[in-house]
Design a protein around this motif. Structure first.
Motif: not given
Length: 320
Positions: A77-97
């Motif tokens: 549903l959300t390949p990595e670039p799309v997933k990261l863009a959504i997570l950034q928009r939400i306002g998280l400090t960051g993501v561990f992949i």
């Protein structure tokens, strides 16, 4: 924030081998695959963001299903670039992949929690009620809580999020998209489903028909129903309403599936640009027409229907 042009923020992406930066040290992290970043996923993420400390997501690429069943198609549903863009928009400090490979799949439940504490330097985790982890899925939420307690980590287990008595899940969203039920898919997601790809050169047939389109190849595993959709697209110069066809063009060549998007009130060249297209509503299934004139008349009607849908839909946009 547009998925095609994310704002520059302090959002941090920490991958295997990266040192954990001070801004992410001691984070409370939601853990999961988060394919779709749907309403259920966001209940975990929002809980992680309420703790007054750095907030993050721990997620896995590729999806574990692709590791365990490499020969079985997986509709992402959300390949990595799309997933990261959504997570950034939400306002998280960051993501561990974390790369999901044999080494990660072989970790025991205890070793996985040790990784969270020692390598990722988390202060706690948020997991769903059905979260399983570790070799052979031996870890459960109860096991996670016990192992976290031993490591001095907080562990928050969140209940399921439902819609009309059914749990919100990535599988349910995939099923809705396969049926062309954009309204249901978007309701479960909590935003309009969006795809992102480069605009490729085509046969330019749309210009002859009076409907020049931006053509995009989606993943071979995309199982979106073939048909006509009301859409919105983010370009380098703004966001435009439009109408799109996804399918094999049975009137012409019955070739490989393409997403062909006609943007209302747009003039210009989109070739080789990255385009984000969000799906607002389903209009009709793909059809074969006996003449070009019949096809054009139907495209005119499709445009009217798309504009009507776009006028009334109020679902959250991820490309504005």
């Amino acid at each position: 924030m547009s998925l095609s042009a994310p704002e520059k923020t302090a959002f941090i992406v920490c991958r295997d081998g990266d040192a954990v930066p001070p801004a992410l040290t001691g984070a409370l992290a939601a853990i999961g695959n988060f394919d779709g970043v749907h309403r259920g996923h966001r209940s975990l993420i929002e809980r992680a963001m309420q703790a007054g400390r750095p907030s993050a997501v721990v997620t896995f690429e590729p999806h574990p299903r692709l590791f365990f069943q490499p020969d079985k198609p997986h509709f992402c549903l959300t390949p990595e670039p799309v997933k990261l863009a959504i997570l950034q928009r939400i306002g998280l400090t960051g993501v561990f992949i974390r790369r999901f490979d044999q080494a990660l799949a072989s970790l025991s439940a205890a070793a996985f929690v040790d990784l969270l504490a020692s390598e990722l330097k988390l202060s706690g985790v948020v997991v769903g009620h059905n979260f399983h982890f570790g070799r052979g899925r031996e870890g459960t939420p109860a096991v996670m809580a016990e192992l976290c307690r031993a490591k001095g980590l907080d562990c928050i287990v969140m209940p399921a999020i439902g819609e009309e008595g059914e749990p919100v899940s990535s599988s349910a969203i995939r099923s809705a998209l396969e049926q062309g039920d954009i309204a249901k898919a978007n309701k479960l997601l909590g935003y309009r489903w969006v795809v992102r790809s480069d605009v490729r050169h085509g046969d330019k047939r749309g210009r002859v028909l009076g409907y020049p389109t931006a053509n995009m190849s989606l993943s071979a595993d995309c199982r979106l129903r073939h048909g006509i959709y009301a859409v919105r697209a983010a370009t380098a110069v703004g966001v435009f309403n439009g109408v799109a066809s996804f399918g094999r063009r049975p009137t012409f060549d019955n070739g490989a599936p393409l997403l062909e998007t006609f943007l209302f009130d747009f003039t210009g060249d989109l070739y080789d640009q990255m385009l984000s297209v969000e799906f607002v509503g389903f209009i009709r299934g793909e059809e074969k027409f006996e003449s070009i004139e019949e096809l054009i008349a139907q495209m005119d009607r499709d445009s009217v229907d798309a504009k009507r849908i776009l006028r009334v839909d109020k679902t959250l946009s991820m490309i504005d």
